[in-house]
Motif scaffolding. Structure first.
Motif, short mmCIF file in Angstrom:
data_model
loop_
_atom_site.label_atom_id
_atom_site.label_comp_id
_atom_site.label_asym_id
_atom_site.label_seq_id
_atom_site.Cartn_x
_atom_site.Cartn_y
_atom_site.Cartn_z
N ALA A 62 0.59 -1.82 -0.27
CA ALA A 62 -0.45 0.01 0.14
C ALA A 62 0.73 1.41 0.30
O ALA A 62 0.95 2.41 -0.62
CB ALA A 62 -0.64 -0.15 0.89
N LYS A 63 1.82 1.23 0.96
CA LYS A 63 2.74 2.77 1.11
C LYS A 63 3.55 2.25 -0.34
O LYS A 63 3.46 3.83 -1.06
CB LYS A 63 3.69 2.08 1.74
CG LYS A 63 3.51 2.42 3.15
CD LYS A 63 4.88 1.75 4.33
CE LYS A 63 3.94 1.91 5.81
NZ LYS A 63 5.03 1.44 6.48
N VAL A 68 4.29 5.98 -5.46
CA VAL A 68 3.90 6.30 -6.97
C VAL A 68 2.22 7.07 -7.13
O VAL A 68 2.82 8.31 -8.51
CB VAL A 68 3.31 4.89 -7.98
CG1 VAL A 68 3.33 5.19 -9.24
CG2 VAL A 68 4.91 4.22 -7.40
N ASP A 69 1.43 6.43 -6.46
CA ASP A 69 0.49 8.10 -7.18
C ASP A 69 0.72 9.52 -6.65
O ASP A 69 0.14 10.68 -7.08
CB ASP A 69 -0.86 6.73 -6.14
CG ASP A 69 -1.22 5.85 -7.07
OD1 ASP A 69 -1.10 5.69 -8.30
OD2 ASP A 69 -2.17 5.55 -6.36
N LEU A 70 0.96 9.60 -5.60
CA LEU A 70 1.18 10.98 -4.55
C LEU A 70 2.35 11.96 -5.83
O LEU A 70 2.46 12.63 -5.45
CB LEU A 70 1.42 10.84 -3.17
CG LEU A 70 0.57 9.96 -2.47
CD1 LEU A 70 0.44 10.00 -0.90
CD2 LEU A 70 -1.20 11.36 -3.14
N GLU A 74 2.85 17.54 -9.05
CA GLU A 74 4.15 18.53 -7.95
C GLU A 74 4.43 19.36 -7.40
O GLU A 74 4.97 19.60 -6.27
CB GLU A 74 4.63 19.38 -9.69
CG GLU A 74 5.25 18.14 -10.35
CD GLU A 74 5.30 19.25 -11.67
OE1 GLU A 74 5.77 19.89 -11.63
OE2 GLU A 74 5.65 19.15 -12.74
N GLU A 75 2.92 19.62 -6.50
CA GLU A 75 2.14 20.35 -5.24
C GLU A 75 2.40 19.62 -4.13
O GLU A 75 2.93 19.88 -3.14
CB GLU A 75 1.08 21.16 -5.99
CG GLU A 75 0.17 19.70 -5.05
CD GLU A 75 -0.70 18.94 -7.11
OE1 GLU A 75 -1.31 18.48 -6.80
OE2 GLU A 75 0.35 19.72 -7.51
N PHE A 76 3.71 18.56 -4.32
CA PHE A 76 3.68 17.92 -2.82
C PHE A 76 5.31 17.84 -2.58
O PHE A 76 5.90 17.46 -3.34
CB PHE A 76 2.90 16.66 -2.44
CG PHE A 76 1.93 16.22 -2.26
CD1 PHE A 76 0.51 17.04 -1.76
CD2 PHE A 76 0.69 15.37 -3.42
CE1 PHE A 76 -0.24 16.77 -1.52
CE2 PHE A 76 -0.71 15.23 -3.14
CZ PHE A 76 -1.47 16.18 -1.63
N ILE A 81 4.92 14.26 0.17
CA ILE A 81 4.42 12.50 -0.28
C ILE A 81 4.53 11.52 1.99
O ILE A 81 3.40 10.39 1.55
CB ILE A 81 5.26 12.57 -1.06
CG1 ILE A 81 4.31 12.84 -2.21
CG2 ILE A 81 4.77 10.83 -1.65
CD1 ILE A 81 5.35 13.12 -3.26
N ILE A 82 5.63 11.40 1.85
CA ILE A 82 6.03 10.12 3.16
C ILE A 82 4.99 10.72 4.56
O ILE A 82 4.46 9.91 4.47
CB ILE A 82 7.23 10.37 3.46
CG1 ILE A 82 8.78 9.81 1.54
CG2 ILE A 82 7.58 9.66 4.78
CD1 ILE A 82 9.76 10.43 2.06
#
Length: 114
Positions: A62-63, A68-70, A74-76, A81-82
């Motif tokens: 899941a992580k 990959v999704d997050l 680019e705004e993160f 993200i982590i």
């Protein structure tokens, strides 16, 4: 994508991170730590430990999916993200399967994420 080996599985995530048009050292380090933990868990699987280890492996899966999704946003920042991954990964499969967070899931090992 279907994976036939652990190497194919890990290579998929590495390639997705490598494609990012941004500085990604922190994300690469995070991926490496998850892969190391995955290897430890795989080594620990036995008849006696299966029910303890599999939910942890699902958690890593899941992580990595969230990584990959997050990472495409680019705004993160990498740290954002982590932080999101670590707070949301236990609900990843629930949302992926179309459940609202308030809904009760079916009885399945897929929803037993640690």
């Amino acid at each position: 994508m279907l994976f036939a080996t652990k190497k194919e599985y890990i290579n998929y995530f590495q390639k997705e991170i490598d494609r990012l048009p941004r500085e990604k050292d922190t994300l690469e380090d995070y991926l490496e730590k998850q892969v190391e933990r995955l290897n430890q868990l795989i080594e620990a699987i036995s008849k006696e430990t299966f029910w303890e280890v599999i939910p942890q492996i699902l958690g890593i899966d899941a992580k990595l999916g969230l990584l990959v999704d997050l990472s495409k946003y680019e705004e993160f920042s990498d740290n954002d993200i982590i932080r999101i991954i670590e707070s949301d990964y236990k609900n990843y499969f629930k949302e992926l399967c179309g459940y609202d967070l308030s809904m009760e899931t079916k009885n399945s090992i897929v929803f037993n994420v640690c």
